[in-house]
Structure formats: structure tokens, C-alpha cells
Design a protein around this motif. Structure first.
Motif, mmCIF file in Angstrom:
data_model
loop_
_atom_site.group_PDB
_atom_site.id
_atom_site.type_symbol
_atom_site.label_atom_id
_atom_site.label_comp_id
_atom_site.label_asym_id
_atom_site.label_seq_id
_atom_site.Cartn_x
_atom_site.Cartn_y
_atom_site.Cartn_z
ATOM 1 N N UNK A 86 10.249 -7.026 15.782
ATOM 2 C CA UNK A 86 10.822 -6.078 14.822
ATOM 3 C C UNK A 86 9.949 -5.998 13.575
ATOM 4 N N UNK A 87 9.580 -7.165 13.042
ATOM 5 C CA UNK A 87 8.725 -7.189 11.861
ATOM 6 C C UNK A 87 7.362 -6.591 12.119
ATOM 7 N N UNK A 88 6.817 -6.823 13.305
ATOM 8 C CA UNK A 88 5.472 -6.329 13.599
ATOM 9 C C UNK A 88 5.457 -4.820 13.786
ATOM 10 N N UNK A 89 6.478 -4.255 14.406
ATOM 11 C CA UNK A 89 6.556 -2.799 14.534
ATOM 12 C C UNK A 89 6.580 -2.147 13.160
ATOM 13 N N UNK A 137 0.072 -6.967 9.483
ATOM 14 C CA UNK A 137 -0.836 -5.818 9.476
ATOM 15 C C UNK A 137 -0.771 -5.060 8.163
ATOM 16 N N UNK A 138 0.451 -4.831 7.686
ATOM 17 C CA UNK A 138 0.598 -4.059 6.451
ATOM 18 C C UNK A 138 -0.089 -4.757 5.283
ATOM 19 N N UNK A 139 -0.030 -6.085 5.242
ATOM 20 C CA UNK A 139 -0.686 -6.822 4.165
ATOM 21 C C UNK A 139 -2.195 -6.667 4.203
ATOM 22 N N UNK A 140 -2.771 -6.704 5.416
ATOM 23 C CA UNK A 140 -4.222 -6.553 5.545
ATOM 24 C C UNK A 140 -4.668 -5.118 5.277
ATOM 25 N N UNK A 141 -3.811 -4.152 5.622
ATOM 26 C CA UNK A 141 -4.141 -2.758 5.316
ATOM 27 C C UNK A 141 -4.102 -2.526 3.810
ATOM 28 N N UNK A 142 -3.071 -3.074 3.174
ATOM 29 C CA UNK A 142 -2.908 -2.897 1.727
ATOM 30 C C UNK A 142 -4.044 -3.543 0.948
ATOM 31 N N UNK A 143 -4.513 -4.708 1.412
ATOM 32 C CA UNK A 143 -5.581 -5.417 0.703
ATOM 33 C C UNK A 143 -6.980 -5.009 1.155
ATOM 34 N N UNK A 144 -7.061 -4.123 2.155
ATOM 35 C CA UNK A 144 -8.342 -3.637 2.697
ATOM 36 C C UNK A 144 -9.062 -4.672 3.549
ATOM 37 N N UNK A 145 -8.452 -5.827 3.814
ATOM 38 C CA UNK A 145 -9.112 -6.841 4.639
ATOM 39 C C UNK A 145 -9.293 -6.365 6.075
ATOM 40 N N UNK A 146 -8.372 -5.541 6.538
ATOM 41 C CA UNK A 146 -8.419 -5.107 7.923
ATOM 42 C C UNK A 146 -9.662 -4.268 8.211
ATOM 43 N N UNK A 158 3.008 -2.309 11.434
ATOM 44 C CA UNK A 158 1.986 -1.341 11.845
ATOM 45 C C UNK A 158 2.409 0.090 11.549
ATOM 46 N N UNK A 159 3.616 0.244 11.000
ATOM 47 C CA UNK A 159 4.120 1.591 10.716
ATOM 48 C C UNK A 159 3.975 1.966 9.249
ATOM 49 N N UNK A 160 4.169 0.997 8.345
ATOM 50 C CA UNK A 160 4.099 1.276 6.908
ATOM 51 C C UNK A 160 2.826 0.671 6.326
ATOM 52 N N UNK A 161 2.489 1.074 5.117
ATOM 53 C CA UNK A 161 1.240 0.627 4.484
ATOM 54 C C UNK A 161 1.426 -0.494 3.472
ATOM 55 N N UNK A 162 2.659 -0.787 3.100
ATOM 56 C CA UNK A 162 2.916 -1.825 2.103
ATOM 57 C C UNK A 162 3.563 -3.030 2.763
ATOM 58 N N UNK A 163 2.998 -4.207 2.496
ATOM 59 C CA UNK A 163 3.505 -5.429 3.107
ATOM 60 C C UNK A 163 4.947 -5.710 2.690
ATOM 61 N N UNK A 164 5.258 -5.519 1.429
ATOM 62 C CA UNK A 164 6.610 -5.810 0.942
ATOM 63 C C UNK A 164 7.644 -4.937 1.632
ATOM 64 N N UNK A 165 7.284 -3.680 1.895
ATOM 65 C CA UNK A 165 8.215 -2.772 2.577
ATOM 66 C C UNK A 165 8.495 -3.248 3.993
ATOM 67 N N UNK A 166 7.439 -3.636 4.709
ATOM 68 C CA UNK A 166 7.605 -4.112 6.082
ATOM 69 C C UNK A 166 8.376 -5.427 6.120
ATOM 70 N N UNK A 167 8.094 -6.319 5.184
ATOM 71 C CA UNK A 167 8.768 -7.618 5.162
ATOM 72 C C UNK A 167 10.251 -7.473 4.856
ATOM 73 N N UNK A 168 10.560 -6.708 3.823
ATOM 74 C CA UNK A 168 11.976 -6.509 3.472
ATOM 75 C C UNK A 168 12.695 -5.704 4.554
ATOM 76 N N UNK A 173 7.549 -12.870 8.271
ATOM 77 C CA UNK A 173 6.154 -13.252 8.482
ATOM 78 C C UNK A 173 5.399 -12.166 9.235
ATOM 79 N N UNK A 174 6.023 -11.622 10.276
ATOM 80 C CA UNK A 174 5.367 -10.574 11.054
ATOM 81 C C UNK A 174 5.217 -9.289 10.250
ATOM 82 N N UNK A 175 6.154 -9.046 9.346
ATOM 83 C CA UNK A 175 6.098 -7.821 8.548
ATOM 84 C C UNK A 175 4.858 -7.721 7.680
#
Length: 263
Positions: free
Chosen positions: A175-178, A97-106, A181-191, A92-94
């Protein structure tokens, strides 16, 4: 802070949190209602458990099925509550941020007169929605179920399991949140969050009771043991404080990283 972001994102998570709580409540009741048949079977399950290597018993926290405390700890809390809920929090934490960056919502959020620090803190608080709901309802379900079958657990130590596991779940969230905020793809951060928490769990499990047990000291699962709390009534408050310190460090690191990264 007026916590508009927290309120908005918490509302988005309520449905999923309720669904997860219902599922875990039903599973908890299933585990509890299985115990009388095991207790009355007459089979020596503890002798069977003794046949397993010590590292397996210690790593997975399965030590005794002769009491309701040992059974619930081994079948529900060690695996479902510690491992699977930890994986869920990292997942969930992954995507936060990455999801909002990827979708431009942020970009729309940061266009408002709000600091990155405030956005990071409020989005983190919203992630606590499922954790709060689960810790409020699951102990009531488990205690009520054990009372209904005539094998009540001590509510003090049941509550202690939930309170002392909160810092562990915050570490998984961190762990998920770090990664988020480090990668740009939500799936990468989540996995990546799922993989990290699971590998740390395995490291703790396979080294427990061996000559290389010290390697598992880096795993957060080393510092939360529902079996010790429920079965032996041992409260490792120092371990919980250590986990809380690690969680706060990870969350602080994620805020610093979010403030400094290019979007």
C-alpha cells in the motif's frame, strides 16, 4: 542482478531496524512479565471482557486474559504487531520512491546502466530488513520471557503467528509503495499509507460482528488473527495465501507504475 541497491539501502535501514527491534523486545518482555500478577490477582478478567459488545471483542481480538496465550495475543500481537507494525511498514514504504524523487537522488541511480524494474525490485527487498530482523528475534524474546515466568506458550503456534503475519505486513508495505510511486512528495505518500492502513483497520473493527461485517472483507486485518492462532490453535493458511496474493499484486502494480511514470 548484483543487488547493489538492495545492499546499500538495507545498510541504511539497519540502525532503525535494530532500534525498533530493541523497543519491541522490551515492550514484549513488559507485557509478558505483567501476566503473573494478573493471573494471581484472582479477578475474573474474562467476565469483564464479556461485558464489552461482541463487535469490540472481535474487532480488537481481545477475548481472554485467563491464559498467557490470550493475554499475549490481545495485548501484544493484536495491537502492536498487527496495527502499529503495519502502519510502520506502510510509512517506510511510502518514503522509498517519493523521497528519492523529491530529493533528486533517484535521477543519479537511474543514470547508471540499470533498469527501472531492477531498481524497484531491489528497493523493495531492502524494505524487508526490519521485517526479517523482527521476525527472527521477537518470537525468541516472547518465548524466552514466557518460559522465565513459568507460563510457556507453545512455540509452534507462536512461530505460526509470525509466519502468517508476514503476508499481512507485505500488504501494508505494498500500500505504501503504490502511493510512493504515484505521488512526488514523501510526506504525502507516508501519511497516505498510514491513513489507508488505519482506516482499513477501523473498517474491520467497527463492522466485525455486525450486519455490515462484509464491508470489512476489504481490510487486510480481517485475514490475520493472532488470537485465533495462539488461543484456539487455528491456522488460517488460506487467509495468509490470499494476503500474499494481494501483496504480490500491489508490489507488481507499484513496479508497473514506476516503469511508466515520468520523472
Amino acid at each position: 542482478m548484483r543487488f547493489e541497491t538492495t545492499r546499500y539501502e538495507a545498510r541504511q535501514r539497519v540502525r532503525g531496524a535494530v532500534a525498533l527491534t530493541v523497543l519491541l523486545s522490551l515492550f514484549s518482555l513488559l507485557i509478558v512479565y505483567l501476566y503473573p500478577s494478573i493471573a494471581e490477582a484472582g479477578a475474573d478478567f474474562d467476565a469483564l471482557l464479556e461485558a464489552y459488545p461482541e463487535s469490540v471483542r472481535e474487532g480488537f481480538g481481545v477475548e481472554s486474559f485467563s491464559t498467557i496465550e490470550g493475554f499475549v495475543a490481545g495485548e501484544l500481537y493484536q495491537f502492536i504487531w498487527v496495527l502499529l507494525l503495519g502502519l510502520y511498514m506502510a510509512y517506510a514504504a511510502g518514503g522509498t520512491f517519493a523521497g528519492d524523487i523529491e530529493s533528486k537522488r533517484l535521477y543519479l541511480v537511474l543514470a547508471a546502466p540499470v533498469s527501472r524494474t531492477q531498481v524497484a525490485v531491489e528497493k523493495t527487498l531492502a524494505l524487508l530488513t526490519p521485517l526479517v530482523l523482527l521476525n527472527l528475534l521477537i518470537p525468541l524474546v516472547v518465548f524466552g520471557g514466557t518460559v522465565a515466568i513459568g507460563y510457556p506458550v507453545d512455540p509452534r503456534y507462536l512461530l505460526a503467528v509470525h509466519l502468517l503475519s508476514v503476508p499481512y505486513h507485505l500488504v501494508c508495505l505494498g500500500i505504501g509503495q503504490v502511493l510512493s510511486v504515484t505521488v512526488d512528495r514523501a510526506s504525502t505518500a507516508q501519511l497516505g499509507g498510514i491513513a489507508t492502513v488505519f482506516l482499513l483497520f477501523l473498517l474491520d473493527s467497527v463492522t466485525a460482528g455486525t450486519d455490515t461485517e462484509w464491508l470489512g472483507d476489504v481490510s487486510p486485518t480481517r485475514y490475520i488473527d493472532p488470537t485465533e492462532i495462539l488461543l484456539r490453535e487455528t491456522l488460517a493458511v488460506g487467509d495468509a495465501l490470499l494476503l500474499l496474493s494481494a501483496a504480490l499484486f500491489l508490489l507488481f502494480l507499484s513496479v508497473v507504475r514506476f516503469r511508466s511514470r515520468d520523472l
